[in-house]
Design an enzyme around this catalytic site. Sequence first.
Site, mmCIF file in Angstrom:
data_model
loop_
_atom_site.group_PDB
_atom_site.id
_atom_site.type_symbol
_atom_site.label_atom_id
_atom_site.label_comp_id
_atom_site.label_asym_id
_atom_site.label_seq_id
_atom_site.Cartn_x
_atom_site.Cartn_y
_atom_site.Cartn_z
ATOM 1 N N THR A 13 0.843 -1.196 0.000
ATOM 2 C CA THR A 13 0.000 0.000 0.000
ATOM 3 C C THR A 13 0.874 1.241 0.000
ATOM 4 O O THR A 13 1.989 1.214 0.520
ATOM 5 C CB THR A 13 -0.945 0.044 1.223
ATOM 6 O OG1 THR A 13 -1.762 1.221 1.128
ATOM 7 C CG2 THR A 13 -0.193 0.098 2.545
ATOM 8 N N GLY A 14 0.360 2.313 -0.569
ATOM 9 C CA GLY A 14 1.039 3.602 -0.467
ATOM 10 C C GLY A 14 0.341 4.502 0.537
ATOM 11 O O GLY A 14 0.662 5.687 0.622
ATOM 12 N N ASN A 15 -0.612 3.957 1.289
ATOM 13 C CA ASN A 15 -1.452 4.761 2.188
ATOM 14 C C ASN A 15 -0.977 4.584 3.631
ATOM 15 O O ASN A 15 -1.104 3.505 4.214
ATOM 16 C CB ASN A 15 -2.905 4.282 2.000
ATOM 17 C CG ASN A 15 -3.885 5.033 2.864
ATOM 18 O OD1 ASN A 15 -3.586 5.375 3.994
ATOM 19 N ND2 ASN A 15 -5.068 5.276 2.326
ATOM 20 N N ASP A 75 -8.114 -3.431 -0.786
ATOM 21 C CA ASP A 75 -8.793 -2.440 -1.614
ATOM 22 C C ASP A 75 -10.104 -2.133 -0.920
ATOM 23 O O ASP A 75 -10.782 -3.038 -0.424
ATOM 24 C CB ASP A 75 -9.034 -2.938 -3.042
ATOM 25 C CG ASP A 75 -9.333 -1.758 -3.962
ATOM 26 O OD1 ASP A 75 -8.458 -0.875 -4.112
ATOM 27 O OD2 ASP A 75 -10.456 -1.692 -4.501
ATOM 28 N N SER A 76 -10.414 -0.864 -0.833
ATOM 29 C CA SER A 76 -11.550 -0.477 -0.015
ATOM 30 C C SER A 76 -12.271 0.695 -0.636
ATOM 31 O O SER A 76 -11.773 1.323 -1.572
ATOM 32 C CB SER A 76 -11.075 -0.136 1.403
ATOM 33 O OG SER A 76 -9.859 0.582 1.354
ATOM 34 N N ASP A 161 -12.685 9.456 6.800
ATOM 35 C CA ASP A 161 -12.962 9.202 8.226
ATOM 36 C C ASP A 161 -13.688 10.344 8.948
ATOM 37 O O ASP A 161 -14.615 10.087 9.714
ATOM 38 C CB ASP A 161 -11.651 8.891 8.976
ATOM 39 C CG ASP A 161 -11.239 7.432 8.815
ATOM 40 O OD1 ASP A 161 -12.076 6.610 8.399
ATOM 41 O OD2 ASP A 161 -10.070 7.123 9.108
ATOM 42 N N ARG A 187 -12.025 -2.583 7.569
ATOM 43 C CA ARG A 187 -10.685 -3.185 7.492
ATOM 44 C C ARG A 187 -10.422 -4.003 8.751
ATOM 45 O O ARG A 187 -9.835 -5.093 8.681
ATOM 46 C CB ARG A 187 -9.619 -2.087 7.323
ATOM 47 C CG ARG A 187 -8.251 -2.612 6.927
ATOM 48 C CD ARG A 187 -7.326 -1.507 6.463
ATOM 49 N NE ARG A 187 -7.883 -0.805 5.315
ATOM 50 C CZ ARG A 187 -8.521 0.375 5.393
ATOM 51 N NH1 ARG A 187 -8.624 1.028 6.522
ATOM 52 N NH2 ARG A 187 -9.045 0.921 4.312
#
Length: 208
Positions: A13-15, A75-76, A161, A187
Amino acid sequence: MTRTPRSRWVLATGNAGKVREFAAALGPAGIALAAAGDLGLRAFPPETGATYEENALLKAGFAASKLGRVAVADDSGLEVDALGGAPGVWSARFGGPGLTDGERVAHLLQRLKRVPVGQREARFVSVVVVAAPDGAVATFRGTCEGSILFGPRGDDGFGYDPVFLAHDLGVSFGEASVADKERVSHRGRALAALRAWLDGDEAGPFLT
Ligand code: ITT
């Protein structure tokens, strides 16, 4: 207490917000996570899949084959009833490419500005995929029901969020601690299913 990891996986992930949540959920279960970027893998294929499952597999499968290690990815997306389930798999690109999280939230609020209380229901969906270099794959899904607020509340979390009021908490995810978010979030639920699977026989090939 730190325990010896039972396996070392790559997190694709890049998050940075996801990195925190994965580490909090999988560290205590004995999975040590290395960020793909720290292993030199910074670019991923475009997320061209039509489903969360396809996109999560694109990320995890790519990292596993490039790095030769078991990889995990999520993936979300956010599905808003008043928008017919949008932005869904397009959540990261909602409003156009290159927006900040704050700009994307502003775009969402603008689209919903005439939608009254009671019709702002939404859910987060997460699909977590674990992929081994030999092509073996395991998939976990979690959802979390809530509604979209009229303005941001709280500074924690990431993405949408601050405007997502989680029904199970009674506060926005921007106001929730990482531990509270993990307990009820999409998640968190997908990762709880993954943790349960880790204790069964099917996980064996992924724990080398
Ligand atoms: P990676 O693909 O590198 O993992 P990403 O942020 O692009 O990171 P996705 O492709 O899965 O992640 O897109 C998910 C989008 O939905 C993204 O805009 C997120 O901000 C948002 N999102 C997903 N989970 C979220 C959560 O727990 N809280 C707030 N927003 C979330």
